[in-house]
Design an enzyme around this catalytic site. Structure first.
Site, PDB file in Angstrom:
ATOM      1  N   ALA A 142     -20.005  27.046 -28.765  1.00  0.00           N
ATOM      2  CA  ALA A 142     -19.471  26.199 -27.707  1.00  0.00           C
ATOM      3  C   ALA A 142     -20.287  24.910 -27.603  1.00  0.00           C
ATOM      4  O   ALA A 142     -21.512  24.932 -27.650  1.00  0.00           O
ATOM      5  CB  ALA A 142     -19.480  26.949 -26.383  1.00  0.00           C
ATOM      6  N   GLN A 183     -15.653  23.798 -30.861  1.00  0.00           N
ATOM      7  CA  GLN A 183     -15.184  24.480 -29.654  1.00  0.00           C
ATOM      8  C   GLN A 183     -15.627  23.669 -28.438  1.00  0.00           C
ATOM      9  O   GLN A 183     -16.825  23.525 -28.177  1.00  0.00           O
ATOM     10  CB  GLN A 183     -15.746  25.899 -29.598  1.00  0.00           C
ATOM     11  CG  GLN A 183     -15.150  26.742 -28.487  1.00  0.00           C
ATOM     12  CD  GLN A 183     -15.719  28.146 -28.474  1.00  0.00           C
ATOM     13  OE1 GLN A 183     -16.835  28.358 -28.024  1.00  0.00           O
ATOM     14  NE2 GLN A 183     -14.954  29.112 -28.972  1.00  0.00           N
ATOM     15  N   HIS A 195     -11.938  25.716 -25.270  1.00  0.00           N
ATOM     16  CA  HIS A 195     -12.490  26.983 -24.788  1.00  0.00           C
ATOM     17  C   HIS A 195     -12.017  27.212 -23.357  1.00  0.00           C
ATOM     18  O   HIS A 195     -12.593  26.678 -22.405  1.00  0.00           O
ATOM     19  CB  HIS A 195     -14.013  26.944 -24.867  1.00  0.00           C
ATOM     20  CG  HIS A 195     -14.688  28.273 -24.698  1.00  0.00           C
ATOM     21  ND1 HIS A 195     -14.038  29.390 -24.215  1.00  0.00           N
ATOM     22  CD2 HIS A 195     -15.973  28.678 -24.945  1.00  0.00           C
ATOM     23  CE1 HIS A 195     -14.882  30.413 -24.175  1.00  0.00           C
ATOM     24  NE2 HIS A 195     -16.065  30.002 -24.619  1.00  0.00           N
ATOM     25  N   ALA A 209     -11.686  30.420 -22.077  1.00  0.00           N
ATOM     26  CA  ALA A 209     -11.935  31.855 -21.926  1.00  0.00           C
ATOM     27  C   ALA A 209     -13.298  32.101 -21.296  1.00  0.00           C
ATOM     28  O   ALA A 209     -14.002  31.173 -20.891  1.00  0.00           O
ATOM     29  CB  ALA A 209     -11.859  32.528 -23.302  1.00  0.00           C
ATOM     30  N   TYR A 213     -15.386  30.384 -18.082  1.00  0.00           N
ATOM     31  CA  TYR A 213     -15.793  28.994 -17.965  1.00  0.00           C
ATOM     32  C   TYR A 213     -14.732  28.189 -17.209  1.00  0.00           C
ATOM     33  O   TYR A 213     -13.763  28.745 -16.694  1.00  0.00           O
ATOM     34  CB  TYR A 213     -16.126  28.426 -19.343  1.00  0.00           C
ATOM     35  CG  TYR A 213     -17.303  29.149 -19.957  1.00  0.00           C
ATOM     36  CD1 TYR A 213     -18.548  29.158 -19.316  1.00  0.00           C
ATOM     37  CD2 TYR A 213     -17.174  29.883 -21.134  1.00  0.00           C
ATOM     38  CE1 TYR A 213     -19.629  29.853 -19.833  1.00  0.00           C
ATOM     39  CE2 TYR A 213     -18.250  30.589 -21.663  1.00  0.00           C
ATOM     40  CZ  TYR A 213     -19.475  30.570 -21.012  1.00  0.00           C
ATOM     41  OH  TYR A 213     -20.541  31.270 -21.515  1.00  0.00           O
ATOM     42  N   GLY A 229     -14.845  42.478 -31.487  1.00  0.00           N
ATOM     43  CA  GLY A 229     -15.126  43.856 -31.835  1.00  0.00           C
ATOM     44  C   GLY A 229     -14.482  44.378 -33.105  1.00  0.00           C
ATOM     45  O   GLY A 229     -14.497  45.584 -33.350  1.00  0.00           O
ATOM     46  N   GLY A 232     -17.414  37.451 -34.737  1.00  0.00           N
ATOM     47  CA  GLY A 232     -18.546  36.767 -34.139  1.00  0.00           C
ATOM     48  C   GLY A 232     -19.863  37.317 -34.629  1.00  0.00           C
ATOM     49  O   GLY A 232     -20.438  36.838 -35.608  1.00  0.00           O
TER      50      GLY A 232
END
Length: 324
Positions: A18, A60, A138, A140, A143, A261, A282
């Site tokens: 970010a 991002q 971004h 999500a 934020y 995940g 990630g």
């Protein structure tokens, strides 16, 4: 940073860490920006290194809103849709002076909201100038855009609060500004409908995100990334129990990226369902710079070291081993 991103250029697409869109967007120390000429010049070295390796990289774009502290903002309180602090037992904000209780943010004025939307557009232009192939908005992880969407953080009485349509206005106006700035073919958005990070809660998350996704479908841009709720965060009692990609991904009319995940096996199974087009990795990619090769060979993966994920030097950043 140059070396780190170049190491991972075999990704189909790198979505950067970010990046703060302005000084006002800053939430934590040791996080990058893209609002000064010096920052743009520094990013040019990073993007050039990725391109030299044949990779693609998107910036991002990030505004933290209330997920911030005045210690790292020259004493200025963070701004948010409403003056409501994050209040989660045992959870503090990481600052340059160590963990601190979250502060009550100031409520953003309409003029400040318009300026932030303009900052997103300028940051998108700066990203292209810095050599990025595009940007991801971004929206999500608790934020600022999600703070506008959520009932737990938005109690405004103007055109940016109240109804679902009004709460979604900020996200949609920012997306429109970014698209107008650099062209929709270079723009994506990240959302996390059921992820309660940073005190985010919806009275009706399904209705909220059905409206938002339906409105996004009418805009001309490239992709939507849906971040699934991490198992580390409990599902709120009134939230649906089903899978976010099944429930929300089926509505998306753009290229869909599914994240959170996944491993090689679960990622393939997700793609076989025919809803998601791409899978985002990630922590596995953080710890395995040659992740695509390891997946292709069925090789063992390095284990991410969480203790070095959020700061420090080369250790845990550029020293994870490649396969021989």
């Amino acid at each position: 940073m140059k070396k780190r991103h170049a190491q991972r250029a075999t990704a189909g697409l790198i979505l950067s860490e970010a990046i703060n869109i302005s000084a006002d967007a800053l939430g934590s120390p040791l996080t990058p920006g893209i609002f000064t000429e010096a920052q743009i010049a520094a990013w040019q070295k990073v993007t050039a290194a990725v391109h030299e390796k044949g990779g693609l990289i998107y910036a991002q774009l990030w505004h933290t809103g209330r997920v911030a502290h005045s210690i790292d903002r020259n004493g200025i309180l963070p701004g948010a849709p409403s003056a409501i602090a994050i209040n989660i037992e045992g959870v503090k904000h990481f600052t340059a002076q160590g963990p601190k209780d979250y502060e009550t943010p100031r409520e953003l004025t309409r003029a400040e909201i318009r300026q932030i939307i303009a900052d997103y557009a300028q940051a998108a232009k700066n990203a292209i100038k810095a050599g990025f192939d595009g940007v991801e908005f971004h929206a999500a992880n608790g934020y600022l855009p999600q703070q506008f969407l959520a009932d737990s953080s938005n109690q405004r009485n103007d055109e940016y609060g109240g109804s679902i349509e009004n709460k979604a206005r900020f996200t949609l106006e920012a997306m429109q500004a970014i698209i107008a700035a650099i062209g929709g073919d270079k723009v994506g958005i990240k959302i996390s409908p059921l992820h309660p990070y940073a005190g985010i809660a919806f009275n009706d998350p399904v209705a909220t995100y059905h409206y938002l996704i339906g409105a996004l479908n009418k805009l001309d841009f490239s992709f939507v990334e849906i971040m699934k709720r991490s198992p580390a965060f409990p599902l709120l009692p009134h939230y649906p129990q089903d899978d976010e990609i099944e429930r929300f991904g089926k509505m998306v009319e753009k290229t869909l990226i599914a994240g959170t995940g996944y491993n090689a096996e679960s990622g393939e199974k997700e793609l076989e369902k025919g809803i998601a087009d791409l899978i985002a990795f990630g922590a596995p990619f953080l710890a395995n710079p040659d992740l695509p090769r390891r997946f292709a060979l069925g090789a063992e993966l390095n284990t991410p070291d969480r203790a070095t994920m959020f700061g420090g030097g080369a250790q845990g950043y550029i020293d994870y081993p490649f396969l021989p």
